[in-house]
Write an enzyme that holds these catalytic residues in place. Sequence first.
Site, PDB file in Angstrom:
ATOM      1  N   HIS A   1      45.433  45.075  36.140  1.00 15.04           N
ATOM      2  CA  HIS A   1      46.745  45.118  36.780  1.00 15.04           C
ATOM      3  C   HIS A   1      47.860  45.067  35.728  1.00 15.04           C
ATOM      4  O   HIS A   1      48.829  45.841  35.788  1.00 15.04           O
ATOM      5  CB  HIS A   1      46.908  43.949  37.754  1.00 15.04           C
ATOM      6  CG  HIS A   1      46.288  44.166  39.090  1.00 15.04           C
ATOM      7  ND1 HIS A   1      44.925  44.301  39.267  1.00 15.04           N
ATOM      8  CD2 HIS A   1      46.841  44.265  40.341  1.00 15.04           C
ATOM      9  CE1 HIS A   1      44.669  44.481  40.557  1.00 15.04           C
ATOM     10  NE2 HIS A   1      45.805  44.459  41.227  1.00 15.04           N
TER      11      HIS A   1
ATOM     12  N   HIS B   1      42.774  35.656  36.843  1.00 10.26           N
ATOM     13  CA  HIS B   1      42.750  35.998  35.426  1.00 10.26           C
ATOM     14  C   HIS B   1      43.149  34.799  34.585  1.00 10.26           C
ATOM     15  O   HIS B   1      44.010  33.996  34.984  1.00 10.26           O
ATOM     16  CB  HIS B   1      43.720  37.146  35.117  1.00 10.26           C
ATOM     17  CG  HIS B   1      43.163  38.504  35.389  1.00 10.26           C
ATOM     18  ND1 HIS B   1      42.098  39.038  34.680  1.00 10.26           N
ATOM     19  CD2 HIS B   1      43.534  39.453  36.282  1.00 10.26           C
ATOM     20  CE1 HIS B   1      41.838  40.246  35.132  1.00 10.26           C
ATOM     21  NE2 HIS B   1      42.693  40.524  36.112  1.00 10.26           N
TER      22      HIS B   1
END
Length: 233
Positions: free
Chosen positions: A148, A197
């Site tokens: 992303h 993450h």
Amino acid sequence: MKSTANALLNKLEFPLLLAGLVIAGGLWGLVELMEVARATTPHAFDTEILLAFRHAGQPDSPIGPPWLEGAVRDVTALGSSAVLVLITTATIVYLLLIRRPSTALFMFVAVAGGQVLSNLLKLEVDRPRPDLVSHLVNETSLSFPSGHAMLSAVTYLTLGSLAARFLPDRRTKIFVLCLAVLTTVLVGTSRVYLGVHWPSDVLAGWCAGFAWAMLCWLAARLLQRRKMVADSD
């Protein structure tokens, strides 16, 4: 020697120097963060920041008011594959309609190349998702680097640089580029907030994304200088 260096600097344009610095800094940062990702235990930097987005002693409870989690999910969607593919496809079709095929090709190569690079890096490092806190969205791919963060950097910076070419004055150009950077930063930060993450994954995604976007921009500029790609198709 000094006069030669000064003459070389005078010939180079500031944007080229800045792009070179971004590429060098991005590659250096990526290499350093790969070492962090390959460590057997999480770095204190990663764990402290990840836990800072949770209430003390409650890894399942994100900080902030109840509506914030939904807002962050909306922001993270700006870096999803579906949204980025839609934006990229719409941009390429528009560029083809206004008869700028080389610019459309540049957009495709930049984004598709970034996707390939992201996948290769994930396979190379093979880092699992963090298990220190609960995941607020479902993810199944590898963690390093953040796709992303990387692909939003590539896509939005490329769009920003293309849009800036058509804008009339410096202030609007700076605004568009700053908006691209801000969107990239928000998407990356949302990935850490959602717990999917490590912070180093996001930093690596930014480093790789910014470096790749600038490398593509330099390549396009070089082709234009050599008349292999026209400024206006």
